[in-house]
Design a protein around this motif. Structure first.
Motif, short mmCIF file in Angstrom:
data_model
loop_
_atom_site.label_atom_id
_atom_site.label_comp_id
_atom_site.label_asym_id
_atom_site.label_seq_id
_atom_site.Cartn_x
_atom_site.Cartn_y
_atom_site.Cartn_z
N GLY A 16 -63.08 64.53 66.54
CA GLY A 16 -62.13 64.22 65.48
C GLY A 16 -60.68 64.48 65.86
O GLY A 16 -59.78 63.75 65.45
N SER A 17 -60.45 65.51 66.68
CA SER A 17 -59.07 65.81 67.07
C SER A 17 -58.46 64.71 67.93
O SER A 17 -57.24 64.62 68.06
CB SER A 17 -59.01 67.15 67.81
OG SER A 17 -59.70 67.07 69.04
N VAL A 18 -59.29 63.86 68.49
CA VAL A 18 -58.81 62.68 69.23
C VAL A 18 -58.83 61.45 68.32
O VAL A 18 -57.89 60.66 68.31
CB VAL A 18 -59.68 62.42 70.49
CG1 VAL A 18 -59.26 61.15 71.19
CG2 VAL A 18 -59.62 63.62 71.43
N LEU A 19 -59.87 61.32 67.52
CA LEU A 19 -60.03 60.15 66.66
C LEU A 19 -58.96 60.06 65.58
O LEU A 19 -58.38 58.99 65.36
CB LEU A 19 -61.42 60.16 66.00
CG LEU A 19 -61.69 59.03 65.01
CD1 LEU A 19 -61.65 57.67 65.70
CD2 LEU A 19 -63.03 59.25 64.32
N VAL A 20 -58.67 61.16 64.89
CA VAL A 20 -57.74 61.13 63.76
C VAL A 20 -56.36 60.63 64.18
O VAL A 20 -55.84 59.68 63.57
CB VAL A 20 -57.68 62.50 63.05
CG1 VAL A 20 -56.53 62.56 62.06
CG2 VAL A 20 -59.01 62.79 62.36
N PRO A 21 -55.71 61.20 65.21
CA PRO A 21 -54.40 60.67 65.61
C PRO A 21 -54.46 59.20 66.04
O PRO A 21 -53.53 58.43 65.79
CB PRO A 21 -53.97 61.57 66.77
CG PRO A 21 -54.73 62.83 66.57
CD PRO A 21 -56.04 62.42 65.96
N THR A 22 -55.57 58.81 66.69
CA THR A 22 -55.73 57.41 67.12
C THR A 22 -55.75 56.48 65.91
O THR A 22 -55.09 55.44 65.90
CB THR A 22 -57.02 57.25 67.95
OG1 THR A 22 -56.94 58.10 69.09
CG2 THR A 22 -57.21 55.81 68.40
N LEU A 23 -56.51 56.85 64.88
CA LEU A 23 -56.58 56.02 63.67
C LEU A 23 -55.24 55.97 62.96
O LEU A 23 -54.81 54.90 62.50
CB LEU A 23 -57.66 56.55 62.71
CG LEU A 23 -59.10 56.40 63.18
CD1 LEU A 23 -60.05 57.04 62.16
CD2 LEU A 23 -59.47 54.94 63.39
N ILE A 24 -54.55 57.10 62.88
CA ILE A 24 -53.25 57.13 62.20
C ILE A 24 -52.26 56.25 62.95
O ILE A 24 -51.52 55.47 62.34
CB ILE A 24 -52.76 58.59 62.06
CG1 ILE A 24 -53.63 59.29 61.00
CG2 ILE A 24 -51.29 58.63 61.69
CD1 ILE A 24 -53.41 60.78 60.88
N ARG A 25 -52.26 56.32 64.28
CA ARG A 25 -51.34 55.47 65.06
C ARG A 25 -51.69 53.99 64.90
O ARG A 25 -50.84 53.12 65.03
CB ARG A 25 -51.38 55.85 66.53
CG ARG A 25 -50.65 57.15 66.85
CD ARG A 25 -50.47 57.30 68.35
NE ARG A 25 -50.57 58.52 69.04
CZ ARG A 25 -51.33 59.59 68.86
NH1 ARG A 25 -52.16 59.63 67.89
NH2 ARG A 25 -51.28 60.64 69.64
N ALA A 26 -52.97 53.69 64.60
CA ALA A 26 -53.40 52.30 64.40
C ALA A 26 -53.14 51.82 62.97
O ALA A 26 -53.48 50.69 62.64
CB ALA A 26 -54.90 52.16 64.73
N GLY A 27 -52.58 52.68 62.13
CA GLY A 27 -52.19 52.26 60.79
C GLY A 27 -53.13 52.66 59.66
O GLY A 27 -52.94 52.25 58.52
N TYR A 28 -54.13 53.46 59.94
CA TYR A 28 -55.07 53.90 58.91
C TYR A 28 -54.55 55.16 58.22
O TYR A 28 -53.86 55.97 58.84
CB TYR A 28 -56.44 54.21 59.52
CG TYR A 28 -57.16 52.99 60.04
CD1 TYR A 28 -58.01 52.26 59.21
CD2 TYR A 28 -56.97 52.57 61.34
CE1 TYR A 28 -58.66 51.13 59.69
CE2 TYR A 28 -57.62 51.44 61.82
CZ TYR A 28 -58.46 50.73 60.99
OH TYR A 28 -59.09 49.62 61.47
#
Length: 182
Positions: A16-28
């Motif tokens: 999650g510590s990798v997934l969450v920032p990735t999703l936020i940067r993708a606009g989620y």
């Protein structure tokens, strides 16, 4: 069009510590439900306006689930009962490759049309490998001998002891690095 909201159980953990920032940067927009054993500062790298909504709680509590899933368009379950065992020191390269692969797969699934994903369960990860052979290769290179094999009943007993310590103290049990034998 408004941003899609994704709720992630266990979102402050290893993947999650990798997934969450990735999703936020993708606009989620992201909501994280976690017990935050290791603190809530895992997302401090993000600007305050970009940080996920945090729900401090346990997935076994229906009220916590209701709070975390409010307004969610998608749910990703990462919550786990246990803790990962790593050798101390530098990160294991293969592990980080695995996390990046899983994050990329999740992002791809979120971008698929609803008809292809609604009502389906997806299991993500790398192809299965013989983890003992992989770990033993590292031990051979680092220590000059293969990785020790730990009997399964001993691992179960250690897990139960850790659960008991966690229940008594309210905090996860820590395993000293020397006990890994590396």
């Amino acid at each position: 069009m408004s941003k899609q909201t994704v709720a992630i159980t266990g979102g402050a953990g290893y993947v999650g510590s990798v997934l969450v920032p990735t999703l936020i940067r993708a606009g989620y927009q992201v909501t994280v439900l976690d017990r935050f054993w290791y603190g809530k500062d895992v997302f401090d790298e993000l600007a305050p306006a970009d940080r996920p909504r945090l729900v401090d709680g346990d997935i076994r509590n229906p009220r916590c689930l209701d709070e975390a899933f409010k307004g969610a368009d998608a749910v990703i379950h990462l919550a786990a009962r246990g803790h990962y065992v790593h050798p101390a020191g530098a990160p294991v390269v293969r592990t980080y490759g695995y996390v990046g692969n899983v994050v990329a797969q999740m992002l791809r699934i979120l971008e698929l049309p609803e008809g292809q994903v609604n009502g389906r369960t997806f299991y993500l990860g790398d192809p299965e490998d013989d983890i003992y052979a992989w770990a033993s290769g590292f031990c051979q290179a680092l220590r000059g001998r293969p990785a020790p094999r730990v009997p399964r009943p001993l691992l179960y007993a250690a897990g139960r002891a850790g659960d008991a310590i966690t229940a008594l103290t309210g905090r996860p049990a820590r395993v000293p690095a020397w006990s890994y034998g590396l």
